[in-house]
Each structure stands twice: as C-alpha cells, then as structure tokens.
Design a protein around this motif. Structure first.
Motif, PDB file in Angstrom:
ATOM      1  N   ARG A 129       2.957  10.390   7.263  1.00  0.00           N
ATOM      2  CA  ARG A 129       2.409   9.199   7.912  1.00  0.00           C
ATOM      3  C   ARG A 129       1.045   9.529   8.499  1.00  0.00           C
ATOM      4  NH1 ARG A 129       4.680   4.017   8.513  1.00  0.00           N
ATOM      5  NH2 ARG A 129       6.866   4.110   8.019  1.00  0.00           N
ATOM      6  N   THR A 130       0.116   8.578   8.398  1.00  0.00           N
ATOM      7  CA  THR A 130      -1.201   8.729   8.990  1.00  0.00           C
ATOM      8  C   THR A 130      -1.589   7.394   9.628  1.00  0.00           C
ATOM      9  OG1 THR A 130      -3.477   9.465   8.596  1.00  0.00           O
ATOM     10  CG2 THR A 130      -2.483   8.083   6.894  1.00  0.00           C
ATOM     11  N   ASP A 160      -0.155   4.225   7.596  1.00  0.00           N
ATOM     12  CA  ASP A 160      -0.152   4.279   6.139  1.00  0.00           C
ATOM     13  C   ASP A 160       0.488   5.594   5.711  1.00  0.00           C
ATOM     14  OD1 ASP A 160      -0.527   3.459   3.546  1.00  0.00           O
ATOM     15  OD2 ASP A 160      -2.710   3.508   3.592  1.00  0.00           O
ATOM     16  N   THR A 161       0.687   5.728   4.425  1.00  0.00           N
ATOM     17  CA  THR A 161       1.273   6.936   3.871  1.00  0.00           C
ATOM     18  C   THR A 161       0.204   7.715   3.117  1.00  0.00           C
ATOM     19  OG1 THR A 161       3.396   5.824   3.625  1.00  0.00           O
ATOM     20  CG2 THR A 161       3.087   7.839   2.367  1.00  0.00           C
ATOM     21  N   ALA A 162       0.086   8.995   3.408  1.00  0.00           N
ATOM     22  CA  ALA A 162      -0.833   9.885   2.696  1.00  0.00           C
ATOM     23  C   ALA A 162       0.007  10.944   2.003  1.00  0.00           C
ATOM     24  CB  ALA A 162      -1.805  10.527   3.673  1.00  0.00           C
ATOM     25  N   PHE A 163      -0.548  11.547   0.985  1.00  0.00           N
ATOM     26  CA  PHE A 163       0.186  12.591   0.266  1.00  0.00           C
ATOM     27  C   PHE A 163      -0.513  13.922   0.455  1.00  0.00           C
ATOM     28  CE2 PHE A 163       1.518   8.677  -1.665  1.00  0.00           C
ATOM     29  CZ  PHE A 163       2.886   8.854  -1.730  1.00  0.00           C
ATOM     30  N   GLN A 164       0.240  14.881   0.987  1.00  0.00           N
ATOM     31  CA  GLN A 164      -0.268  16.210   1.284  1.00  0.00           C
ATOM     32  C   GLN A 164       0.131  17.130   0.131  1.00  0.00           C
ATOM     33  OE1 GLN A 164       0.726  17.580   5.222  1.00  0.00           O
ATOM     34  NE2 GLN A 164       1.175  19.614   4.424  1.00  0.00           N
ATOM     35  N   LEU A 190     -22.585  -5.379   9.120  1.00  0.00           N
ATOM     36  CA  LEU A 190     -22.867  -4.167   9.908  1.00  0.00           C
ATOM     37  C   LEU A 190     -22.628  -2.886   9.110  1.00  0.00           C
ATOM     38  CD1 LEU A 190     -21.214  -5.321  13.257  1.00  0.00           C
ATOM     39  CD2 LEU A 190     -23.604  -5.543  12.531  1.00  0.00           C
ATOM     40  N   ASN A 191     -22.323  -3.026   7.817  1.00  0.00           N
ATOM     41  CA  ASN A 191     -22.076  -1.886   6.922  1.00  0.00           C
ATOM     42  C   ASN A 191     -20.980  -0.954   7.461  1.00  0.00           C
ATOM     43  OD1 ASN A 191     -22.548  -0.594   4.483  1.00  0.00           O
ATOM     44  ND2 ASN A 191     -24.062   0.786   5.360  1.00  0.00           N
ATOM     45  N   GLU A 192     -19.914  -1.557   7.974  1.00  0.00           N
ATOM     46  CA  GLU A 192     -18.783  -0.821   8.546  1.00  0.00           C
ATOM     47  C   GLU A 192     -18.079  -0.010   7.452  1.00  0.00           C
ATOM     48  OE1 GLU A 192     -15.969   0.073  11.676  1.00  0.00           O
ATOM     49  OE2 GLU A 192     -17.899  -0.937  11.767  1.00  0.00           O
ATOM     50  N   LYS A 193     -17.753   1.230   7.755  1.00  0.00           N
ATOM     51  CA  LYS A 193     -16.978   2.060   6.836  1.00  0.00           C
ATOM     52  C   LYS A 193     -15.535   2.056   7.330  1.00  0.00           C
ATOM     53  CE  LYS A 193     -20.889   4.889   5.439  1.00  0.00           C
ATOM     54  NZ  LYS A 193     -21.618   3.711   5.192  1.00  0.00           N
ATOM     55  N   TYR A 194     -14.622   1.564   6.487  1.00  0.00           N
ATOM     56  CA  TYR A 194     -13.239   1.395   6.915  1.00  0.00           C
ATOM     57  C   TYR A 194     -12.300   1.541   5.725  1.00  0.00           C
ATOM     58  CZ  TYR A 194     -13.614  -3.304   4.937  1.00  0.00           C
ATOM     59  OH  TYR A 194     -13.797  -4.361   4.081  1.00  0.00           O
ATOM     60  N   TYR A 195     -11.011   1.677   6.035  1.00  0.00           N
ATOM     61  CA  TYR A 195      -9.983   1.799   5.010  1.00  0.00           C
ATOM     62  C   TYR A 195      -8.911   0.737   5.226  1.00  0.00           C
ATOM     63  CZ  TYR A 195     -11.872   6.400   3.910  1.00  0.00           C
ATOM     64  OH  TYR A 195     -12.691   7.427   3.535  1.00  0.00           O
ATOM     65  N   GLU A 196      -8.518   0.073   4.152  1.00  0.00           N
ATOM     66  CA  GLU A 196      -7.351  -0.808   4.166  1.00  0.00           C
ATOM     67  C   GLU A 196      -6.150  -0.068   3.611  1.00  0.00           C
ATOM     68  OE1 GLU A 196      -8.806  -4.084   1.850  1.00  0.00           O
ATOM     69  OE2 GLU A 196      -9.558  -5.114   3.628  1.00  0.00           O
ATOM     70  N   ILE A 197      -6.418   0.939   2.768  1.00  0.00           N
ATOM     71  CA  ILE A 197      -5.412   1.818   2.175  1.00  0.00           C
ATOM     72  C   ILE A 197      -5.955   3.232   2.287  1.00  0.00           C
ATOM     73  CG2 ILE A 197      -4.192   2.446   0.059  1.00  0.00           C
ATOM     74  CD1 ILE A 197      -4.540  -0.460  -0.854  1.00  0.00           C
ATOM     75  N   TYR A 198      -5.136   4.178   2.733  1.00  0.00           N
ATOM     76  CA  TYR A 198      -5.586   5.558   2.928  1.00  0.00           C
ATOM     77  C   TYR A 198      -6.189   6.123   1.638  1.00  0.00           C
ATOM     78  CZ  TYR A 198      -5.693  10.492   3.993  1.00  0.00           C
ATOM     79  OH  TYR A 198      -6.107  11.776   4.190  1.00  0.00           O
ATOM     80  N   GLY A 199      -7.395   6.660   1.743  1.00  0.00           N
ATOM     81  CA  GLY A 199      -8.046   7.308   0.614  1.00  0.00           C
ATOM     82  C   GLY A 199      -8.843   6.387  -0.300  1.00  0.00           C
ATOM     83  N   PHE A 200      -8.768   5.085  -0.091  1.00  0.00           N
ATOM     84  CA  PHE A 200      -9.508   4.137  -0.924  1.00  0.00           C
ATOM     85  C   PHE A 200     -10.539   3.431  -0.066  1.00  0.00           C
ATOM     86  CE2 PHE A 200      -5.608   4.810  -3.203  1.00  0.00           C
ATOM     87  CZ  PHE A 200      -5.993   4.818  -4.532  1.00  0.00           C
ATOM     88  N   GLY A 201     -11.799   3.821  -0.209  1.00  0.00           N
ATOM     89  CA  GLY A 201     -12.871   3.225   0.569  1.00  0.00           C
ATOM     90  C   GLY A 201     -13.098   1.772   0.181  1.00  0.00           C
ATOM     91  N   THR A 202     -13.786   1.050   1.025  1.00  0.00           N
ATOM     92  CA  THR A 202     -14.088  -0.354   0.782  1.00  0.00           C
ATOM     93  C   THR A 202     -15.598  -0.515   0.611  1.00  0.00           C
ATOM     94  OG1 THR A 202     -14.108  -0.655   3.161  1.00  0.00           O
ATOM     95  CG2 THR A 202     -12.075  -1.242   2.017  1.00  0.00           C
ATOM     96  N   ALA A 203     -16.003  -1.671   0.145  1.00  0.00           N
ATOM     97  CA  ALA A 203     -17.420  -1.930  -0.101  1.00  0.00           C
ATOM     98  C   ALA A 203     -18.218  -1.935   1.200  1.00  0.00           C
ATOM     99  CB  ALA A 203     -17.583  -3.263  -0.817  1.00  0.00           C
ATOM    100  N   GLY A 204     -19.437  -1.462   1.113  1.00  0.00           N
ATOM    101  CA  GLY A 204     -20.353  -1.551   2.242  1.00  0.00           C
ATOM    102  C   GLY A 204     -20.951  -2.947   2.280  1.00  0.00           C
TER     103      GLY A 204
END
Length: 129
Positions: A62-63, A43-47, A93-107
C-alpha cells in the motif's frame, strides 16, 4: 473501506470543485475558471523482491498518493449564428500529480477550435445589433 477494513484504493476521503463563469457581450461570450481539489488517496504499488530466470518476483504494498489542485480555464464566443470560437487550458498551474501510482498525468495543455452548428433553431434566438 473494503472487505478487509482498509481504505478503498483511488478514492479520496476529501474532494471538491468550484466553477466561476462570467457572461459577456450580451451572453455571446463566456469565460470559466475551475478549481478542483483531490485529497490523498491510497493505492497499490508493486515492490520488486528478486529476479528468477529474468522475471521479477513482486509483492503488492500500500502507498499514499499526494493530494493535488487542478485549475482549468475556458472561454467561448459566438461570432454569428452557428459559429462559435472556443479555447481552454487544462492544468493551468502545471501541477504534477498521480491518479494511479506510477502513471503520470498530463501537464499544462491548451486546446482551441471552432464549433459549427448546422440547421436547428439557433439562428432564431441570436439577434444582431
């Protein structure tokens, strides 16, 4: 890969899904367990480099987003013709993951309800014992 030969962003090299469904009560009820695997993705992150006049100067870098597993469960039961109870739990399982860098998803999340079907041929296919 993209035109520059780099891996496409947000496209995992590996992914898989499996669903297991159990029918009970002569087909009036169902229970389903699903497992989904999503491999690492680029994904692309902004520094932020610096600030000028209160505005940030950024550089795209890139990340890699980690792989993850999602497990979901669902069940439904036809109480009578045209009336069905249902429920589901997503991200069991309350997985913590990202589909887009910096935007969390629902637990973990649960949903339940009643489905009403008005008219149609469902009553003729449902038999009581």
């Amino acid at each position: 890969t993209d035109a520059n030969g780099l891996d496409e962003i947000r496209r995992p090299r590996n992914s898989a899904r499996a669903d297991l469904t159990y029918l009970f009560a002569s087909g009036r009820g169902t229970a389903t367990l699903s497992a989904l695997y999503n491999g690492e993705m680029r994904d692309t992150a902004f520094q932020i480099n610096s600030y000028a006049f209160g505005f940030p100067s950024t550089t795209a870098v890139r990340t890699t987003l980690d792989d993850y597993w999602l497990v979901n469960a669902a069940a439904s039961y036809k109480v009578m013709p045209g009336v069905e109870l249902f429920g589901r739990v997503e991200n069991l399982l309350n997985e913590k993951y990202y589909e887009i860098y910096g935007f969390g998803t629902a637990g973990i999340a649960g949903f339940a309800g009643v489905k009403l079907t008005l008219g149609g041929d469902e009553a003729s296919t449902f038999t009581r014992r």
